[in-house]
Design an enzyme around this catalytic site. Structure first.
Site, PDB file in Angstrom:
ATOM      1  N   LYS A 140       0.856  -1.191   0.000  1.00 49.75           N
ATOM      2  CA  LYS A 140       0.000   0.000   0.000  1.00 49.75           C
ATOM      3  C   LYS A 140       0.883   1.229   0.000  1.00 49.75           C
ATOM      4  O   LYS A 140       2.005   1.215   0.527  1.00 49.75           O
ATOM      5  CB  LYS A 140      -0.914   0.045   1.234  1.00 49.75           C
ATOM      6  CG  LYS A 140      -2.216   0.785   0.984  1.00 49.75           C
ATOM      7  CD  LYS A 140      -3.174  -0.035   0.125  1.00 49.75           C
ATOM      8  CE  LYS A 140      -4.499   0.665  -0.047  1.00 49.75           C
ATOM      9  NZ  LYS A 140      -5.464  -0.167  -0.784  1.00 49.75           N
ATOM     10  N   GLY A 152     -20.944   6.309   1.706  1.00 46.65           N
ATOM     11  CA  GLY A 152     -19.986   6.703   0.683  1.00 46.65           C
ATOM     12  C   GLY A 152     -20.665   6.854  -0.665  1.00 46.65           C
ATOM     13  O   GLY A 152     -21.784   6.359  -0.878  1.00 46.65           O
ATOM     14  N   GLY A 187     -18.152   7.224  -3.556  1.00 45.16           N
ATOM     15  CA  GLY A 187     -17.035   7.175  -4.472  1.00 45.16           C
ATOM     16  C   GLY A 187     -17.252   6.021  -5.443  1.00 45.16           C
ATOM     17  O   GLY A 187     -18.347   5.459  -5.546  1.00 45.16           O
ATOM     18  N   ASN A 188     -16.199   5.631  -6.117  1.00 44.35           N
ATOM     19  CA  ASN A 188     -16.317   4.599  -7.149  1.00 44.35           C
ATOM     20  C   ASN A 188     -16.944   3.311  -6.632  1.00 44.35           C
ATOM     21  O   ASN A 188     -17.842   2.746  -7.262  1.00 44.35           O
ATOM     22  CB  ASN A 188     -14.933   4.317  -7.738  1.00 44.35           C
ATOM     23  CG  ASN A 188     -14.949   3.133  -8.700  1.00 44.35           C
ATOM     24  OD1 ASN A 188     -14.647   2.015  -8.306  1.00 44.35           O
ATOM     25  ND2 ASN A 188     -15.318   3.373  -9.930  1.00 44.35           N
TER      26      ASN A 188
END
Length: 428
Positions: A106, A218, A220-221
């Site tokens: 990450k 959320g 987002g994508n």
């Protein structure tokens, strides 16, 4: 993060719990509790006004026993080394539970990408590669987009790496744009992977998807395609989503009693996931506090934002109607909340199983880059469905066999695979 712990401590506590269940050798446990390599660096970037600004960057490579490290690159103003460590650790288990031949990595940069121009973003990601290029690569560590980063930014990173090594190397980065070495189906992959897991959980629980409702945190994508998938693949209704409003510096829940239209909400959402409140109100949406999503009377809760959202306190606000908690985000549930959920009737699909669709299609992207042959979207999503279904049932079977909580079962499957790879390589 949570009431008593940070992300990496949480990841270690989850691991320690399952290490005890598995009676893991203490030496093996010590290897797996910590990342194998960590990079902490500064990236000087010339800004549009001619000044130089220095950004703090991280890359963590947790374990590569099963294959090269794999994991996203996050641009977030609250990014920390411990968050990146935790996410790298979870990526190891995610790749193992999905049974793809990669390890966990990450990266992160402490920055609000909304404050940067496109030129500044390009110089920053190229600067990141300039620092890390000797320690990333298709056979070492493969970054990908995450919170605050985009396919275009991955294209710039791939180009910078190719320039530095002197040859076109599309497999160094995944999540690239279509036409620039990217894979069809990558945009939908994580959200649809969540829905394939939810579908299998519904079959197990005997639920009719067409009669089910969901609340999603959320937009987002991942949340966008989870909401589209819940409606279009399963035939259910999504009653609300939430999003962070950059101007107000707070989050809001967008609720519609007869079900949201994710395509409409996408059309009024900016690139950072902020929904236009005025246009939503005009369309009949009720706008509530950002944490209201968790107390909706729905069948499925899908946290698809940041880590540490379902805590020892907020978990008590979950409606008795909820049957499934599908963790689309990384680390959304704290250990305190887990203790509550273990004693409830809620079926938990743990994060590193539930949201492994993204890394699975990233792996498919690498395979296509290596072959220099690309599949259609239908082929990619069909392969994703097969992989997610197999992964879900592998964990479910382990859970039923050992009467284990689903998160524990997923860890047992993942850790056993990583330990076996370490043994086969002669590490332990």
């Amino acid at each position: 993060m949570s009431e008593t712990t940070n992300a990496f401590e949480m990841a270690q506590r989850q691991f320690d719990h399952v290490a005890e269940l598995l009676n893991l050798d203490p030496q093996v446990r010590e290897i797996l509790r910590w990342p194998m390599r960590e990079f902490h660096f500064r990236i000087p970037v010339r800004m549009d006004d001619g000044t130089i600004r220095v950004f703090e960057g991280f890359r963590v490579q947790h374990n590569d026993a099963r294959g090269p490290n794999k994991g996203g690159l996050r641009f977030h103003p609250a990014e920390t080394f411990d968050t990146v460590r935790a996410l790298a650790t979870w990526m190891t288990w995610k790749c193992a539970v999905a049974d793809i031949p990669l390890g966990g990595g990450k990266g992160g940069v402490v920055v609000d990408p909304a404050t940067l121009s496109d030129g500044e973003k390009e110089r920053l990601v190229r600067g990141y590669v300039n620092v890390m290029w000797r320690n990333i690569g298709p056979r070492q560590d493969i970054p990908a987009p995450d919170v605050g980063t985009t396919p275009q930014m991955m294209g710039w990173m791939m180009d910078e790496y190719s320039r530095l090594v002197g040859q076109y190397t599309p497999g160094v980065i995944t999540g690239k744009p279509l036409g620039g070495g990217g894979s069809a189906g990558r945009t939908e992959a994580t959200g649809y992977g969540v829905i394939f897991n939810v579908r299998e959980a519904m079959k197990h629980l005997g639920l009719d998807p067409k009669q089910c409702t969901a609340a999603i945190q959320g937009f987002g994508n991942v949340a966008q395609f989870a909401s589209i998938g819940f409606i279009e693949i399963l035939g259910g209704k999504v009653l609300c989503v939430s999003c962070w409003d950059r101007e107000d510096r707070k989050s809001y829940t967008f609720f519609k009693a007869d079900g949201i239209d994710p395509h409409f909400l996408k059309s009024i959402t900016d690139q950072y996931g902020t929904i236009d409140k005025a246009k939503a109100r005009e369309a009949g949406y009720t706008i509530e506090d950002g944490d209201c999503w968790i107390e909706k009377d729905v069948d499925v809760l899908i946290p698809a934002a940041l880590e540490g959202q379902v805590t020892g306190e907020t978990v008590k606000r979950i409606s008795p109607k909820v049957k499934i908690l599908a963790e689309a985000a990384n680390g959304p549930t704290t250990p305190e909340a887990d203790e509550f959920l273990k004693n409830s009737s809620i079926f938990v699909i743990p994060d590193f199983l539930c949201n492994s669709g993204g890394v699975t299609v990233s792996y498919f992207e690498q395979v296509q880059n290596d072959m220099n042959f690309y599949w259609t979207k239908e082929e990619v999503l069909d392969k994703l469905d097969t992989k997610m279904t197999q992964a879900f049932h592998g964990v479910l079977d382990m859970s039923l066999e050992h009467k284990a909580y689903m998160r524990d079962a997923a860890y047992i499957v993942a850790i056993a695979r990583v330990v076996k790879a370490m043994q086969l390589r002669g590490w332990v």
